[in-house]
Design a protein around this motif. Sequence first.
Motif, PDB file in Angstrom:
ATOM      1  N   UNK A 113       0.847  -1.207   0.000  1.00 46.69           N
ATOM      2  CA  UNK A 113       0.000   0.000   0.000  1.00 46.69           C
ATOM      3  C   UNK A 113       0.877   1.250   0.000  1.00 46.69           C
ATOM      4  N   UNK A 114       1.982   1.177   0.733  1.00 49.68           N
ATOM      5  CA  UNK A 114       2.899   2.333   0.751  1.00 49.68           C
ATOM      6  C   UNK A 114       3.505   2.536  -0.633  1.00 49.68           C
ATOM      7  N   UNK A 115       3.909   1.425  -1.254  1.00 52.58           N
ATOM      8  CA  UNK A 115       4.495   1.533  -2.602  1.00 52.58           C
ATOM      9  C   UNK A 115       3.481   2.120  -3.580  1.00 52.58           C
ATOM     10  N   UNK A 116       2.222   1.654  -3.476  1.00 52.16           N
ATOM     11  CA  UNK A 116       1.178   2.147  -4.395  1.00 52.16           C
ATOM     12  C   UNK A 116       0.949   3.644  -4.185  1.00 52.16           C
ATOM     13  N   UNK A 117       0.927   4.058  -2.902  1.00 50.06           N
ATOM     14  CA  UNK A 117       0.706   5.483  -2.610  1.00 50.06           C
ATOM     15  C   UNK A 117       1.856   6.326  -3.150  1.00 50.06           C
ATOM     16  N   UNK A 118       3.091   5.834  -2.969  1.00 45.85           N
ATOM     17  CA  UNK A 118       4.253   6.591  -3.436  1.00 45.85           C
ATOM     18  C   UNK A 118       4.294   6.645  -4.966  1.00 45.85           C
ATOM     19  N   UNK A 119       3.820   5.564  -5.603  1.00 44.88           N
ATOM     20  CA  UNK A 119       3.762   5.574  -7.071  1.00 44.88           C
ATOM     21  C   UNK A 119       2.787   6.648  -7.568  1.00 44.88           C
ATOM     22  N   UNK A 120       1.607   6.691  -6.920  1.00 49.93           N
ATOM     23  CA  UNK A 120       0.611   7.696  -7.333  1.00 49.93           C
ATOM     24  C   UNK A 120       1.119   9.100  -7.033  1.00 49.93           C
ATOM     25  N   UNK A 121       1.743   9.253  -5.872  1.00 44.18           N
ATOM     26  CA  UNK A 121       2.286  10.568  -5.519  1.00 44.18           C
ATOM     27  C   UNK A 121       3.386  10.960  -6.510  1.00 44.18           C
TER      28      UNK A 121
END
Length: 280
Positions: A113-121
Motif C-alpha cells: 500500500x505504501x508503494x502504491x501510494x508513493x507511485x501515485x504521488x
Amino acid sequence: MSFVEVRRLGVTYGEFPILERVSMDVAEGAMVTIVGASGCGKSTFLRILLGQERPTAGAVLIEGAPIAAEPDPDRGIVFQKCSVFPHLTVMENLTLPFEIETGGPFARLFGARRRAAREKAGAMMQRLGLTHAAGRWPAQLSGGMQQRLALGQALLRRPKILLLDEPFGALDPGTRREMQELLTELWRETGMTVFMVTHDIKEAFELGTRVLVFDKIRHDPQHPHAYGATITYDIPLKTPVPVEAPAPAAPHLTLVTDTNVKDVSHERPTRPPVPEGRRP
Ligand SMILES: Nc1ncnc2c1ncn2[C@@H]1O[C@H](COP(=O)(O)OP(=O)(O)OP(=O)(O)O)[C@@H](O)[C@H]1O
C-alpha cells in the motif's frame, strides 16, 4: 436533476446574515467562477459546499442527496495559502491523502500500500513538475510550487468537486498564468466540477464556464449588516466539459433577483431597485 443544487441557502453568524436565498443549479463538469466584494460571503459559500459548515437555511444537494455533514474525499479544496502541511515534505504531503484514507491522520502505510501510494504521488509530482523537489519542505518551495503541490494534494483522491478560494491570489502574473493553464488542463483531464473564488474579473471570465456575482440586493444604509448577499448576476460563458459546443458569441446576462429571473442581455446592468418598504 442537476449535479449540484443549491436551494434558498442562507447563512447567519449570530445576528448577522451573510448569505440569503442563494439558489443555483450547476451541471457536472462546470467551472464556476465566483466574484464579489470582500466580505460578501464567497468563502463562506465554499465552506458550506465543503461540508465544513452547515447552512442556517436552505439546502445543498449533490447528485440529488443532501451534502455530507463533514468534508469527504468527493470534495477537495485549495486556499490562497497554507493548504499543505508545513512539517511534511512534498512526497509526504502527497502520500498523506492515502494514509488518511487508510485510517485517519495518524495512520501509516506499509508494504504494497505504501508503494502504491508513493507511485501515485510520484506520478502526480511528475504531472506538476515537482519531481526534483520530492524531499523539500513547503517552506523551501516558491509560491507557485506550493500552489501546485496544494492542487496535487487536493486532486489525488479524485474529488468530484474542487473548491478553490483565491488559489492564485498571492502569485506573480507569470506564475499565475502558468497556474491558470495547469488548472484548465487538469479540469479538462478529470471532468471535475470546479467552484473558484477570485478577485480577478479577467481570470473569472477567462477560466469560467459560468461567472456568478455575489452582492447584496437589499441594503439599508442605517443597518448595513441587516441583509446578506446573494447571486446578483449569473453569466453562462461556455458549455462545460465533456460536452463540446461552440461558446456563444456574447455573454448572456441574467440578473437574478429575489422573486424573479429577468433576462437583461439587451440592457445595461443597473443596480436592482430597493424593495418597497425597505427604503430609508
Ligand atoms: N465563523 C464565523 N463567525 C462569524 N463571522 C464570520 C465567520 N466566518 C466569516 N464570518 C464573517 O462573514 C463575512 C463573510 O466572510 P467571507 O470570508 O465568507 O467573505 P469573502 O467574500 O470570502 O471575503 P474576502 O473576499 O475578503 O475573502 C465576513 O464579515 C466575516 O467576518
